[in-house]
Motif scaffolding. Structure first.
Motif, PDB file in Angstrom:
ATOM      1  N   SER A 137     -11.070 -20.368  29.056  1.00 31.40           N
ATOM      2  CA  SER A 137     -10.225 -21.359  28.372  1.00 31.40           C
ATOM      3  C   SER A 137      -9.259 -22.061  29.327  1.00 31.40           C
ATOM      4  O   SER A 137      -8.129 -22.373  28.959  1.00 31.40           O
ATOM      5  CB  SER A 137      -9.433 -20.688  27.231  1.00 31.40           C
ATOM      6  OG  SER A 137     -10.297 -20.064  26.319  1.00 31.40           O
ATOM      7  N   GLY A 138      -9.703 -22.308  30.527  1.00 35.83           N
ATOM      8  CA  GLY A 138      -8.845 -22.972  31.506  1.00 35.83           C
ATOM      9  C   GLY A 138      -9.062 -24.474  31.532  1.00 35.83           C
ATOM     10  O   GLY A 138     -10.205 -24.942  31.534  1.00 35.83           O
ATOM     11  N   PRO A 139      -7.999 -25.265  31.560  1.00 39.17           N
ATOM     12  CA  PRO A 139      -8.174 -26.711  31.700  1.00 39.17           C
ATOM     13  C   PRO A 139      -8.704 -27.069  33.087  1.00 39.17           C
ATOM     14  O   PRO A 139      -8.230 -26.540  34.097  1.00 39.17           O
ATOM     15  CB  PRO A 139      -6.767 -27.267  31.478  1.00 39.17           C
ATOM     16  CG  PRO A 139      -5.844 -26.131  31.802  1.00 39.17           C
ATOM     17  CD  PRO A 139      -6.575 -24.881  31.427  1.00 39.17           C
TER      18      PRO A 139
ATOM     19  N   GLU B  88     -13.852 -24.894  19.556  1.00 33.22           N
ATOM     20  CA  GLU B  88     -12.790 -25.365  18.675  1.00 33.22           C
ATOM     21  C   GLU B  88     -11.408 -25.126  19.282  1.00 33.22           C
ATOM     22  O   GLU B  88     -10.409 -25.042  18.562  1.00 33.22           O
ATOM     23  CB  GLU B  88     -12.914 -24.696  17.303  1.00 33.22           C
ATOM     24  CG  GLU B  88     -14.189 -25.079  16.579  1.00 33.22           C
ATOM     25  CD  GLU B  88     -14.280 -24.513  15.186  1.00 33.22           C
ATOM     26  OE1 GLU B  88     -13.287 -23.937  14.699  1.00 33.22           O
ATOM     27  OE2 GLU B  88     -15.355 -24.633  14.572  1.00 33.22           O
ATOM     28  N   ASP B  89     -11.335 -25.033  20.592  1.00 33.10           N
ATOM     29  CA  ASP B  89     -10.057 -24.889  21.296  1.00 33.10           C
ATOM     30  C   ASP B  89      -9.255 -26.181  21.153  1.00 33.10           C
ATOM     31  O   ASP B  89      -9.730 -27.256  21.524  1.00 33.10           O
ATOM     32  CB  ASP B  89     -10.327 -24.598  22.775  1.00 33.10           C
ATOM     33  CG  ASP B  89      -9.089 -24.193  23.558  1.00 33.10           C
ATOM     34  OD1 ASP B  89      -7.964 -24.521  23.119  1.00 33.10           O
ATOM     35  OD2 ASP B  89      -9.243 -23.556  24.606  1.00 33.10           O
ATOM     36  N   VAL B  90      -8.039 -26.085  20.604  1.00 34.09           N
ATOM     37  CA  VAL B  90      -7.198 -27.271  20.435  1.00 34.09           C
ATOM     38  C   VAL B  90      -6.117 -27.360  21.512  1.00 34.09           C
ATOM     39  O   VAL B  90      -5.314 -28.296  21.510  1.00 34.09           O
ATOM     40  CB  VAL B  90      -6.538 -27.294  19.040  1.00 34.09           C
ATOM     41  CG1 VAL B  90      -7.592 -27.383  17.959  1.00 34.09           C
ATOM     42  CG2 VAL B  90      -5.643 -26.076  18.829  1.00 34.09           C
ATOM     43  N   LEU B  91      -6.092 -26.409  22.440  1.00 32.44           N
ATOM     44  CA  LEU B  91      -5.081 -26.412  23.492  1.00 32.44           C
ATOM     45  C   LEU B  91      -5.594 -27.017  24.794  1.00 32.44           C
ATOM     46  O   LEU B  91      -4.801 -27.411  25.650  1.00 32.44           O
ATOM     47  CB  LEU B  91      -4.578 -24.987  23.750  1.00 32.44           C
ATOM     48  CG  LEU B  91      -3.947 -24.264  22.565  1.00 32.44           C
ATOM     49  CD1 LEU B  91      -3.460 -22.886  22.994  1.00 32.44           C
ATOM     50  CD2 LEU B  91      -2.811 -25.077  21.975  1.00 32.44           C
ATOM     51  N   VAL B  92      -6.898 -27.078  24.948  1.00 38.20           N
ATOM     52  CA  VAL B  92      -7.514 -27.544  26.191  1.00 38.20           C
ATOM     53  C   VAL B  92      -8.536 -28.627  25.869  1.00 38.20           C
ATOM     54  O   VAL B  92      -9.293 -28.485  24.897  1.00 38.20           O
ATOM     55  CB  VAL B  92      -8.213 -26.363  26.909  1.00 38.20           C
ATOM     56  CG1 VAL B  92      -9.080 -26.850  28.059  1.00 38.20           C
ATOM     57  CG2 VAL B  92      -7.185 -25.362  27.420  1.00 38.20           C
TER      58      VAL B  92
ATOM     59  N   ASP C 104     -19.669 -22.095  20.572  1.00 34.26           N
ATOM     60  CA  ASP C 104     -19.503 -22.832  19.318  1.00 34.26           C
ATOM     61  C   ASP C 104     -18.644 -22.037  18.337  1.00 34.26           C
ATOM     62  O   ASP C 104     -18.860 -20.847  18.114  1.00 34.26           O
ATOM     63  CB  ASP C 104     -20.878 -23.101  18.717  1.00 34.26           C
ATOM     64  CG  ASP C 104     -20.806 -23.955  17.473  1.00 34.26           C
ATOM     65  OD1 ASP C 104     -19.901 -24.789  17.388  1.00 34.26           O
ATOM     66  OD2 ASP C 104     -21.671 -23.776  16.590  1.00 34.26           O
ATOM     67  N   GLY C 105     -17.651 -22.703  17.750  1.00 35.05           N
ATOM     68  CA  GLY C 105     -16.837 -22.087  16.715  1.00 35.05           C
ATOM     69  C   GLY C 105     -15.683 -21.236  17.205  1.00 35.05           C
ATOM     70  O   GLY C 105     -14.899 -20.738  16.392  1.00 35.05           O
ATOM     71  N   ALA C 106     -15.540 -21.056  18.513  1.00 40.45           N
ATOM     72  CA  ALA C 106     -14.497 -20.178  19.058  1.00 40.45           C
ATOM     73  C   ALA C 106     -13.246 -20.979  19.394  1.00 40.45           C
ATOM     74  O   ALA C 106     -13.302 -22.158  19.744  1.00 40.45           O
ATOM     75  CB  ALA C 106     -15.002 -19.453  20.293  1.00 40.45           C
ATOM     76  N   ASP C 107     -12.087 -20.310  19.329  1.00 43.69           N
ATOM     77  CA  ASP C 107     -10.814 -20.955  19.615  1.00 43.69           C
ATOM     78  C   ASP C 107     -10.377 -20.674  21.052  1.00 43.69           C
ATOM     79  O   ASP C 107     -11.169 -20.223  21.889  1.00 43.69           O
ATOM     80  CB  ASP C 107      -9.746 -20.513  18.608  1.00 43.69           C
ATOM     81  CG  ASP C 107      -9.493 -19.003  18.629  1.00 43.69           C
ATOM     82  OD1 ASP C 107      -9.892 -18.326  19.602  1.00 43.69           O
ATOM     83  OD2 ASP C 107      -8.883 -18.496  17.656  1.00 43.69           O
ATOM     84  N   HIS C 108      -9.095 -20.903  21.359  1.00 46.97           N
ATOM     85  CA  HIS C 108      -8.592 -20.752  22.722  1.00 46.97           C
ATOM     86  C   HIS C 108      -8.715 -19.309  23.214  1.00 46.97           C
ATOM     87  O   HIS C 108      -8.932 -19.068  24.398  1.00 46.97           O
ATOM     88  CB  HIS C 108      -7.127 -21.201  22.768  1.00 46.97           C
ATOM     89  CG  HIS C 108      -6.558 -21.315  24.148  1.00 46.97           C
ATOM     90  ND1 HIS C 108      -7.007 -22.243  25.072  1.00 46.97           N
ATOM     91  CD2 HIS C 108      -5.563 -20.613  24.774  1.00 46.97           C
ATOM     92  CE1 HIS C 108      -6.317 -22.119  26.198  1.00 46.97           C
ATOM     93  NE2 HIS C 108      -5.441 -21.135  26.041  1.00 46.97           N
ATOM     94  N   GLY C 109      -8.576 -18.359  22.319  1.00 48.87           N
ATOM     95  CA  GLY C 109      -8.719 -16.955  22.685  1.00 48.87           C
ATOM     96  C   GLY C 109     -10.142 -16.444  22.583  1.00 48.87           C
ATOM     97  O   GLY C 109     -10.373 -15.231  22.662  1.00 48.87           O
ATOM     98  N   LEU C 110     -11.099 -17.364  22.409  1.00 49.15           N
ATOM     99  CA  LEU C 110     -12.511 -17.032  22.214  1.00 49.15           C
ATOM    100  C   LEU C 110     -12.725 -16.168  20.979  1.00 49.15           C
ATOM    101  O   LEU C 110     -13.662 -15.365  20.912  1.00 49.15           O
ATOM    102  CB  LEU C 110     -13.117 -16.384  23.462  1.00 49.15           C
ATOM    103  CG  LEU C 110     -13.696 -17.346  24.514  1.00 49.15           C
ATOM    104  CD1 LEU C 110     -14.899 -18.073  23.987  1.00 49.15           C
ATOM    105  CD2 LEU C 110     -12.666 -18.310  25.037  1.00 49.15           C
ATOM    106  N   GLN C 111     -11.861 -16.335  19.988  1.00 39.40           N
ATOM    107  CA  GLN C 111     -12.053 -15.720  18.686  1.00 39.40           C
ATOM    108  C   GLN C 111     -12.796 -16.691  17.776  1.00 39.40           C
ATOM    109  O   GLN C 111     -12.569 -17.899  17.833  1.00 39.40           O
ATOM    110  CB  GLN C 111     -10.695 -15.391  18.044  1.00 39.40           C
ATOM    111  CG  GLN C 111      -9.877 -14.370  18.815  1.00 39.40           C
ATOM    112  CD  GLN C 111     -10.235 -12.940  18.446  1.00 39.40           C
ATOM    113  OE1 GLN C 111     -11.228 -12.685  17.783  1.00 39.40           O
ATOM    114  NE2 GLN C 111      -9.425 -11.999  18.876  1.00 39.40           N
ATOM    115  N   VAL C 112     -13.663 -16.153  16.931  1.00 39.34           N
ATOM    116  CA  VAL C 112     -14.321 -16.934  15.897  1.00 39.34           C
ATOM    117  C   VAL C 112     -13.777 -16.434  14.566  1.00 39.34           C
ATOM    118  O   VAL C 112     -13.912 -15.252  14.234  1.00 39.34           O
ATOM    119  CB  VAL C 112     -15.851 -16.786  15.947  1.00 39.34           C
ATOM    120  CG1 VAL C 112     -16.500 -17.593  14.820  1.00 39.34           C
ATOM    121  CG2 VAL C 112     -16.381 -17.247  17.290  1.00 39.34           C
TER     122      VAL C 112
END
Length: 372
Positions: A159-161, A265-269, A296-304
């Motif tokens: 999750s790195g920019p 679905e990461d909204v921070l990067v 696919d479907g995972a957030d910034h913490g790689l949680q779904v």
């Protein structure tokens, strides 16, 4: 993207294996990290079996962070199950570590991480030739430079920019403002406020314009996105040293394998921009171990999240990336290690500001990976 079916099969297999095996026998040791300029406290955890093992140091996200973060416990567990020794340490100013990351240039966080990697290589449980680095979010951005400086065996970025922190901030602001208001004028004003904030942070110029924008933001839906209200706030000096940093120059020179994973679905990067930047940088090296994945479907913490997440990560609510990251790392530390020749011509230069009071033409800068 990583297909839903493949991710589901991988996650369920890992979950059933974990449930069947229980907790692995481990040993742990608290250590002091030397050579960082401030005292840093860390913990090494590894397999109970003797001998020397491959190892990985875990690098923090932004803000205060350290060994008490349960995320690192889950990640360490995944690595130890695959025979790794893991070092988790408290970020400067957090937990048992001295100093204060807010009063230090961003380069100090990189120096701390490099010192932690050196300490891990010296540890008697560790095979010093098979040490890598994992970084999450902010840690993912600095991980390539740490690996380049310390000659590490692999880099795992989560999750790195792939863009600068300033560009990442504008991306976050754009998404936040769209959720706050449908008024196009307010959206434009919010973005202008952020750009004025960046201008003052970078050059110490334009304070009056920034103040006027702050006053205009009062009472609006985006008022909470405003930055510091005093020119003496610690944030300005710290952010000045961080805002234009990017992992790209180090990635262009790094001769070892890189894993880069993002959540779709990461909204921070800015995921697609980051993936494209990392892919372009790594095309200069063309390492056979490189792997760039968008889950696919995972957030910034790689949680779904939701029911779909239960099927993908199991009932333990663990990030879907744990198993694939540790498995990939295990493949990279199998002898003989693959190290590619750095491309000719050198990397693109990106300024690195090493002093909190540096601004404008007088700032001292260097290319990541070159001597200080």
């Amino acid at each position: 993207m990583l297909s839903y079916r493949a991710a589901l099969v991988t996650a369920l297999a890992a979950w059933f294996a974990t449930a069947a095996c229980g907790e692995p026998p481990t040993r742990r040791q608290d250590i002091a990290i030397r050579g960082a300029g401030v005292p840093l406290a860390g913990t090494v955890v590894g397999p109970a079996a003797g001998g020397r093992h491959p190892a990985v140091v875990l690098l923090h996200g932004s803000g205060p962070d350290g060994r008490e973060n349960p995320y690192y416990g889950m990640l360490a567990d995944a690595f130890v199950r695959r025979g790794f020794v893991v070092l988790v340490y408290d970020k400067r100013g957090s937990g048992g570590s001295g100093g204060d990351w807010r009063r230090s240039p961003f380069s100090a966080v990189i120096d701390d991480a490099a010192a932690a990697a050196r300490e891990l290589r010296r540890h008697p449980w560790v095979d010093s030739g098979r040490v890598g680095v994992w970084g999450g979010s902010e840690g993912a951005v600095i991980a390539p430079e740490v690996a380049l400086r310390e000659g590490l065996a692999f880099v795992a970025m989560q999750s790195g920019p792939g863009v600068t922190f300033a560009e990442q901030n504008l991306h976050q602001t754009s998404l936040q403002v769209r959720a706050m208001t449908a008024d196009p004028e307010q959206r434009r004003a919010a973005m202008r406020l952020q750009r004025l904030k960046h201008r003052y942070a970078r050059s110490a110029e334009g304070w009056a314009e920034y103040q006027a924008a702050l006053r205009s933001a009062a009472g609006t839906p985006y008022a909470g996105l405003a930055g510091p209200t005093s020119p003496d706030d610690w944030w300005w000096g710290w952010y000045r040293t961080k805002m234009d940093y990017t992992p790209v120059p180090a990635l262009e020179r790094l001769g070892v394998a890189v894993l880069a994973v993002w959540g779709g679905e990461d909204v921070l990067v800015p995921v697609e921009a980051s993936r494209a930047a990392v892919a372009a940088a790594r095309s200069r090296v063309d390492h056979p171990g490189d792997s760039l994945l968008v889950v696919d479907g995972a957030d910034h913490g790689l949680q779904v999240n939701g029911l779909r997440g239960v099927f993908r990560r199991g009932l333990r609510n663990r990030p879907v990336s744990l198993g694939l990251t540790a498995d990939w790392a295990a493949r990279q530390v199998t002898y003989p290690l693959v190290r590619m020749q750095a491309p000719a011509g050198g990397p693109r230069a990106v300024p690195r500001v090493d002093a909190l009071d540096s601004a404008g033409p007088g700032m001292r800068a260097r290319v990541p990976g070159s001597p200080p």
